[in-house]
Design an enzyme around this catalytic site. Structure first.
Site, PDB file in Angstrom:
ATOM      1  N   CYS A   1       2.476   9.260 -45.492  1.00 44.05           N
ATOM      2  CA  CYS A   1       1.501   8.983 -44.448  1.00 44.05           C
ATOM      3  C   CYS A   1       0.757   7.725 -44.862  1.00 44.05           C
ATOM      4  O   CYS A   1      -0.028   7.739 -45.811  1.00 44.05           O
ATOM      5  CB  CYS A   1       0.529  10.149 -44.282  1.00 44.05           C
ATOM      6  SG  CYS A   1      -0.718   9.847 -42.990  1.00 44.05           S
TER       7      CYS A   1
ATOM      8  N   GLU B   1       4.965   6.341 -38.207  1.00 47.38           N
ATOM      9  CA  GLU B   1       5.994   6.166 -39.226  1.00 47.38           C
ATOM     10  C   GLU B   1       7.003   5.144 -38.705  1.00 47.38           C
ATOM     11  O   GLU B   1       7.229   5.053 -37.496  1.00 47.38           O
ATOM     12  CB  GLU B   1       6.677   7.501 -39.547  1.00 47.38           C
ATOM     13  CG  GLU B   1       7.493   7.473 -40.816  1.00 47.38           C
ATOM     14  CD  GLU B   1       6.690   7.042 -42.033  1.00 47.38           C
ATOM     15  OE1 GLU B   1       6.755   5.833 -42.367  1.00 47.38           O
ATOM     16  OE2 GLU B   1       6.006   7.893 -42.631  1.00 47.38           O
TER      17      GLU B   1
END
Length: 271
Positions: free
Chosen positions: A2, A114
């Site tokens: 993350c 992402e």
């Protein structure tokens, strides 16, 4: 992993969702659609209120800096690199194990970004051409639109170069716990793109479902084996993912338009 996420919910909304008892209006943060390491973020945690007559843990909404600085660190410089802690080893790593046993939090988000490398760019790399890979960003979020409650840790670090009454004498920092990305089909997948989170990246933030919130935040739970049971991945089929503009790749860009769903990957970034 993350490395970037979106957090647009205000403190009133978060206080209601997480049954927060204490938060300071003057500590409110503006909606952030491109949260990056070293920024201040909201965290939900259970902790006694300093100076209060009662010593019981109180559910609080606090501002923490993203990038954990261990209490024993000599300087805070390494915090920007410690934004993620792996669920598989968080209980044993020196930088995280103390916080895992005693200082756990929830980091609320709308979802996280992402990046995947486009097929055309991968081909260029295989051919040995010196071109920097261009990656397509995806936004990953709960399919039902609920809050994305990321499991986190927090820590306090004392800057010994400053006097006790200095406003920056204490740093409050945090890290997101990550786990292996789901290989099961997404609840909602893009027509032209990944069909599972593992198709985007091998890691993902560990999302805590509401039935685990109280146990995760409870500072009285310190048994490592007991706590590790809370690191199990959430049920499959809760997430969706869709492509968003590559504008999110620049941390200077910040606005709701970053969450706009594209019909497909941008040109040159085909999945």
């Amino acid at each position: 992993m993350c490395g970037r996420y979106a957090a647009s919910r205000g403190p009133e909304d978060l206080a209601g969702i997480f049954e927060v008892e204490k938060w300071e209006p003057e500590e409110s943060l503006e909606p952030d659609f491109n949260v990056a390491p070293t920024k201040e973020v909201y965290a939900v945690l259970d902790r006694p209120v300093k100076g209060a007559a009662e010593t019981r843990p109180v559910r609080q909404l606090r501002r923490l800096k993203w990038g954990l600085v261990p209490s024993w660190a000599k300087t805070p410089e390494g915090g920007a690199r410690m934004i993620n802690a792996r669920a598989e080893t968080v209980h044993e790593k020196p930088s995280y194990r103390r916080a895992f046993a005693a200082r756990r939090c929830i980091l609320p988000a709308d979802g996280y970004y992402e990046w995947v490398t486009g097929v055309q760019e991968r081909d260029l790399e295989v051919e040995g051409k010196k071109k920097r890979p261009r990656k397509q960003p995806y936004f990953v979020l709960p399919a039902d639109g609920s809050v994305f409650a990321m499991a986190g840790l927090y820590e306090f670090w004392r800057d010994r170069t400053l006097p006790d009454d200095h406003p920056q004498a204490w740093w409050a920092t945090c890290s997101v716990i990550t786990t292996e990305a789901e290989t099961s089909p997404l609840a909602v997948a893009p027509a032209d793109g990944p069909h599972a989170l593992s198709d985007i990246h091998p890691r993902m933030p560990l999302m805590l479902t509401p039935d685990r919130w109280d146990a995760w935040l409870d500072p009285a739970r310190t048994d490592v084996d007991d706590l590790r049971s809370l690191l199990a991945p959430p049920p499959e089929g809760l997430m969706r993912a869709y492509p968003v503009s590559t504008a999110v790749s620049n941390v200077r860009n910040n606005g709701a338009e970053l969450l706009k769903e594209l019909e497909g990957p941008e040109e040159g970034t085909l999945f």
